[in-house]
Design a protein around this motif. Structure first.
Motif, PDB file in Angstrom:
ATOM      1  N   ILE A  47       0.803  -1.093  -0.022  1.00  0.00           N
ATOM      2  CA  ILE A  47       0.035   0.065  -0.134  1.00  0.00           C
ATOM      3  C   ILE A  47       0.892   1.308  -0.279  1.00  0.00           C
ATOM      4  CG2 ILE A  47      -2.129   1.088   1.067  1.00  0.00           C
ATOM      5  CD1 ILE A  47      -2.559  -1.700   0.303  1.00  0.00           C
ATOM      6  N   GLY A  48       0.625   1.976  -0.814  1.00  0.00           N
ATOM      7  CA  GLY A  48       1.331   3.375  -1.225  1.00  0.00           C
ATOM      8  C   GLY A  48       0.534   4.504  -0.693  1.00  0.00           C
ATOM      9  N   GLY A  49      -0.645   4.483  -0.747  1.00  0.00           N
ATOM     10  CA  GLY A  49      -1.510   5.486  -0.297  1.00  0.00           C
ATOM     11  C   GLY A  49      -1.717   6.706  -1.248  1.00  0.00           C
ATOM     12  N   PHE A  50      -1.152   6.582  -2.428  1.00  0.00           N
ATOM     13  CA  PHE A  50      -0.878   7.725  -3.141  1.00  0.00           C
ATOM     14  C   PHE A  50       0.143   8.794  -2.847  1.00  0.00           C
ATOM     15  CE2 PHE A  50      -5.741   6.864  -4.498  1.00  0.00           C
ATOM     16  CZ  PHE A  50      -5.252   6.118  -5.464  1.00  0.00           C
ATOM     17  N   LEU A  51       0.990   8.308  -2.041  1.00  0.00           N
ATOM     18  CA  LEU A  51       1.833   9.284  -1.307  1.00  0.00           C
ATOM     19  C   LEU A  51       3.306   8.565  -1.750  1.00  0.00           C
ATOM     20  CD1 LEU A  51       0.171   9.523   2.079  1.00  0.00           C
ATOM     21  CD2 LEU A  51       0.046  11.118   0.620  1.00  0.00           C
ATOM     22  N   ARG A  52       4.277   9.702  -1.682  1.00  0.00           N
ATOM     23  CA  ARG A  52       5.653   9.344  -2.195  1.00  0.00           C
ATOM     24  C   ARG A  52       6.432   8.336  -1.127  1.00  0.00           C
ATOM     25  NH1 ARG A  52       7.251  12.979  -6.028  1.00  0.00           N
ATOM     26  NH2 ARG A  52       5.957  14.543  -6.557  1.00  0.00           N
ATOM     27  N   THR A  53       6.625   8.751   0.011  1.00  0.00           N
ATOM     28  CA  THR A  53       7.235   8.137   1.098  1.00  0.00           C
ATOM     29  C   THR A  53       6.757   6.823   1.080  1.00  0.00           C
ATOM     30  OG1 THR A  53       7.816  10.271   2.138  1.00  0.00           O
ATOM     31  CG2 THR A  53       8.365   8.439   3.455  1.00  0.00           C
ATOM     32  N   PRO A  54       5.479   6.440   1.391  1.00  0.00           N
ATOM     33  CA  PRO A  54       5.175   4.992   1.828  1.00  0.00           C
ATOM     34  C   PRO A  54       5.488   4.072   0.410  1.00  0.00           C
ATOM     35  CG  PRO A  54       3.188   6.592   2.488  1.00  0.00           C
ATOM     36  CD  PRO A  54       4.407   7.402   1.817  1.00  0.00           C
ATOM     37  N   ALA A  55       5.305   4.979  -0.843  1.00  0.00           N
ATOM     38  CA  ALA A  55       5.576   4.194  -2.140  1.00  0.00           C
ATOM     39  C   ALA A  55       7.200   3.870  -2.161  1.00  0.00           C
ATOM     40  CB  ALA A  55       5.058   5.076  -3.193  1.00  0.00           C
ATOM     41  N   ARG A  56       7.961   4.728  -1.801  1.00  0.00           N
ATOM     42  CA  ARG A  56       9.183   4.238  -1.648  1.00  0.00           C
ATOM     43  C   ARG A  56       9.474   3.091  -0.981  1.00  0.00           C
ATOM     44  NH1 ARG A  56      12.828   7.650  -3.849  1.00  0.00           N
ATOM     45  NH2 ARG A  56      14.862   7.032  -3.310  1.00  0.00           N
ATOM     46  N   GLN A  57       8.851   3.145   0.189  1.00  0.00           N
ATOM     47  CA  GLN A  57       8.998   1.982   1.229  1.00  0.00           C
ATOM     48  C   GLN A  57       8.484   0.618   0.574  1.00  0.00           C
ATOM     49  OE1 GLN A  57      10.777   2.080   4.223  1.00  0.00           O
ATOM     50  NE2 GLN A  57      10.668  -0.205   3.726  1.00  0.00           N
ATOM     51  N   ALA A  58       7.298   0.998   0.127  1.00  0.00           N
ATOM     52  CA  ALA A  58       6.722  -0.391  -0.754  1.00  0.00           C
ATOM     53  C   ALA A  58       7.603  -0.762  -1.642  1.00  0.00           C
ATOM     54  CB  ALA A  58       5.426   0.030  -1.415  1.00  0.00           C
ATOM     55  N   ALA A  59       8.218   0.107  -2.343  1.00  0.00           N
ATOM     56  CA  ALA A  59       9.047  -0.604  -3.617  1.00  0.00           C
ATOM     57  C   ALA A  59      10.318  -1.244  -2.768  1.00  0.00           C
ATOM     58  CB  ALA A  59       9.521   0.621  -4.521  1.00  0.00           C
ATOM     59  N   GLN A  60      10.938  -0.843  -1.687  1.00  0.00           N
ATOM     60  CA  GLN A  60      11.978  -1.288  -1.109  1.00  0.00           C
ATOM     61  C   GLN A  60      11.686  -2.622  -0.701  1.00  0.00           C
ATOM     62  OE1 GLN A  60      12.989   1.933   1.502  1.00  0.00           O
ATOM     63  NE2 GLN A  60      14.534   2.679   0.119  1.00  0.00           N
ATOM     64  N   ASP A  61      10.508  -2.931   0.028  1.00  0.00           N
ATOM     65  CA  ASP A  61      10.047  -4.230   0.340  1.00  0.00           C
ATOM     66  C   ASP A  61       9.951  -5.119  -0.693  1.00  0.00           C
ATOM     67  OD1 ASP A  61      10.103  -2.964   2.962  1.00  0.00           O
ATOM     68  OD2 ASP A  61       7.822  -2.594   2.929  1.00  0.00           O
ATOM     69  N   LEU A  62       9.478  -4.647  -1.827  1.00  0.00           N
ATOM     70  CA  LEU A  62       9.017  -5.513  -2.923  1.00  0.00           C
ATOM     71  C   LEU A  62      10.644  -6.040  -3.322  1.00  0.00           C
ATOM     72  CD1 LEU A  62       6.239  -3.801  -4.884  1.00  0.00           C
ATOM     73  CD2 LEU A  62       6.043  -6.050  -3.928  1.00  0.00           C
ATOM     74  N   PHE A  63      11.641  -5.157  -3.627  1.00  0.00           N
ATOM     75  CA  PHE A  63      13.080  -5.535  -4.223  1.00  0.00           C
ATOM     76  C   PHE A  63      13.335  -6.258  -3.201  1.00  0.00           C
ATOM     77  CE2 PHE A  63      12.498  -1.340  -6.554  1.00  0.00           C
ATOM     78  CZ  PHE A  63      11.806  -1.730  -7.473  1.00  0.00           C
ATOM     79  N   LYS A  64      13.258  -6.383  -2.013  1.00  0.00           N
ATOM     80  CA  LYS A  64      13.965  -7.391  -1.046  1.00  0.00           C
ATOM     81  C   LYS A  64      13.432  -8.786  -1.067  1.00  0.00           C
ATOM     82  CE  LYS A  64      14.671  -3.863   2.607  1.00  0.00           C
ATOM     83  NZ  LYS A  64      13.900  -3.262   3.738  1.00  0.00           N
ATOM     84  N   LEU A  65      12.414  -8.875  -1.640  1.00  0.00           N
ATOM     85  CA  LEU A  65      11.891 -10.534  -1.658  1.00  0.00           C
ATOM     86  C   LEU A  65      12.647 -11.324  -2.332  1.00  0.00           C
ATOM     87  CD1 LEU A  65       8.075  -9.372  -2.607  1.00  0.00           C
ATOM     88  CD2 LEU A  65       8.678 -10.154  -0.469  1.00  0.00           C
ATOM     89  N   LYS A  66      12.754 -12.620  -2.111  1.00  0.00           N
ATOM     90  CA  LYS A  66      13.342 -13.739  -2.612  1.00  0.00           C
ATOM     91  C   LYS A  66      13.211 -13.920  -4.059  1.00  0.00           C
ATOM     92  CE  LYS A  66      14.848 -18.568  -1.184  1.00  0.00           C
ATOM     93  NZ  LYS A  66      14.511 -19.643  -0.834  1.00  0.00           N
ATOM     94  N   ILE A  67      11.948 -13.910  -4.330  1.00  0.00           N
ATOM     95  CA  ILE A  67      11.418 -13.617  -5.770  1.00  0.00           C
ATOM     96  C   ILE A  67      10.902 -12.495  -6.236  1.00  0.00           C
ATOM     97  CG2 ILE A  67      10.085 -14.859  -7.708  1.00  0.00           C
ATOM     98  CD1 ILE A  67       9.963 -17.598  -5.981  1.00  0.00           C
ATOM     99  N   ARG A  68      11.760 -11.876  -6.452  1.00  0.00           N
ATOM    100  CA  ARG A  68      11.486 -10.476  -6.687  1.00  0.00           C
ATOM    101  C   ARG A  68      10.265 -10.308  -7.991  1.00  0.00           C
ATOM    102  NH1 ARG A  68      16.671  -7.725  -8.099  1.00  0.00           N
ATOM    103  NH2 ARG A  68      15.997  -7.574 -10.193  1.00  0.00           N
ATOM    104  N   PRO A  69       9.602  -9.240  -7.960  1.00  0.00           N
ATOM    105  CA  PRO A  69       8.545  -9.010  -9.005  1.00  0.00           C
ATOM    106  C   PRO A  69       9.189  -8.603 -10.190  1.00  0.00           C
ATOM    107  CG  PRO A  69       8.324  -7.317  -7.403  1.00  0.00           C
ATOM    108  CD  PRO A  69       9.120  -8.379  -6.815  1.00  0.00           C
ATOM    109  N   THR A  70       8.799  -9.307 -11.447  1.00  0.00           N
ATOM    110  CA  THR A  70       9.273  -8.733 -12.739  1.00  0.00           C
ATOM    111  C   THR A  70       8.461  -7.303 -13.582  1.00  0.00           C
ATOM    112  OG1 THR A  70       7.929 -10.361 -14.091  1.00  0.00           O
ATOM    113  CG2 THR A  70      10.144 -11.074 -13.405  1.00  0.00           C
ATOM    114  N   ALA A  71       7.475  -7.290 -12.757  1.00  0.00           N
ATOM    115  CA  ALA A  71       6.397  -6.097 -13.168  1.00  0.00           C
ATOM    116  C   ALA A  71       5.577  -5.565 -12.023  1.00  0.00           C
ATOM    117  CB  ALA A  71       5.457  -6.556 -14.201  1.00  0.00           C
ATOM    118  N   ILE A  72       5.560  -4.383 -12.095  1.00  0.00           N
ATOM    119  CA  ILE A  72       4.671  -3.627 -10.932  1.00  0.00           C
ATOM    120  C   ILE A  72       3.765  -2.656 -11.636  1.00  0.00           C
ATOM    121  CG2 ILE A  72       4.666  -2.550  -8.847  1.00  0.00           C
ATOM    122  CD1 ILE A  72       7.827  -2.922  -8.478  1.00  0.00           C
TER     123      ILE A  72
END
Length: 281
Positions: free
Chosen positions: A166-191
């Motif tokens: 959830i990024g809430g249409f806001l910059r900082t939470p979106a940034r955190q959301a992306a960081q969390d996605l990129f830490k996953l063992k199987i990283r998404p290939t599309a967002i």
């Protein structure tokens, strides 16, 4: 002798972070302004407290001596506030919400547009598709997330809760959301990102982690925000007719207040996917 005043309409805007830099707010207001100019009416912008809906309708706003109609830019899923105004005899129209009760609205098909984005990713061969969702207290945020979920289900791709942030249409939470996605063992290939502002934050995080767009990560935003020209790679997005929604909203409210509209007014406008390099080929 009393002087006949110009018709006055009120645009209610729920307050949020960066409201006056918000693309949505700017485009809606631009559309309302175009209609007000053409109709030779005045409109007032009433910025309200999002967390306390009781403050949305001051007694003066509900007095037909002063106000001819209320246009809600959004209602944060609070139909009660609209019904309160209607019960006081105030003509009302809600933007950006599809309402199944006999209440006037003009909305955009956020759900259909989100399905279209995810299906485009699937066509391009992606199976690991994540989303950074918007503010789920808004119908637009909910509809875009539902479109993402349903498109995956339709194509028999298993929903992975770890891919939904959830990024809430806001910059900082979106940034955190992306960081969390990129830490996953199987990283998404599309967002699929529910706004361009959030998508640009995700792209910036990808760049800092040397994740190449679109060869390692495809990305699509939503809004067709002019700011996307500043993105490191041309950003795919969804163009939605926000100015048109604001313009039509006030024009229909004017007709309603003059008893000339066929009620209830219910109109859904189409959004359009704009492909670009960030989505890949």
């Amino acid at each position: 002798m009393a002087v006949k005043r110009k018709p006055i309409y009120v645009l209610i805007l729920p307050r949020f972070e960066d409201i006056f830099h918000s693309f949505y707010t700017g485009e809606i207001t631009k559309g309302v302004n175009l209609a007000a100019s053409r109709l030779n009416v005045d409109f007032l912008v009433h910025v309200t407290d999002r967390s306390n809906h009781d403050t949305w309708l001051d007694p003066a706003l509900l007095d037909r001596k002063y106000v001819d109609g209320i246009l809600f830019a959004d209602i944060d899923n609070d139909l009660g506030i609209v019904k309160k105004a209607i019960m006081r005899g105030m003509p009302c129209l809600v933007l950006n919400n599809v309402i199944h009760e006999p209440i006037n609205y003009i909305a955009i098909n956020n759900y259909e547009a989100a399905v279209g984005v995810v299906e485009e990713f699937i066509k391009l061969g992606h199976k690991h598709i994540a989303t950074i969702a918007g503010d789920l207290s808004t119908q637009a945020g909910q509809a875009r997330l539902e479109g993402y979920n349903d498109a995956l289900n339709k194509h028999k791709i298993e929903l992975d809760a770890a891919y939904v942030k959830i990024g809430g249409f806001l910059r900082t939470p979106a940034r955190q959301a992306a960081q969390d996605l990129f830490k996953l063992k199987i990283r998404p290939t599309a967002i699929f990102v529910a706004s361009d502002v959030m998508a640009m934050e995700a792209m910036d995080v990808a760049k800092s982690k040397k994740i190449s767009i679109p060869s390692e990560l495809a990305i699509c935003g939503f809004d067709d925000n002019p700011l996307r020209v500043n993105s490191p790679v041309p950003l795919a997005t969804v163009s939605q007719p926000l100015v048109e929604m604001g313009r039509l909203g006030l024009e229909m409210l004017y007709q309603i207040s003059h008893g000339k509209a066929k009620l209830p007014v219910k109109e859904v406008l189409k959004a359009k996917l704009i492909k670009a390099e960030s989505m890949g080929k």
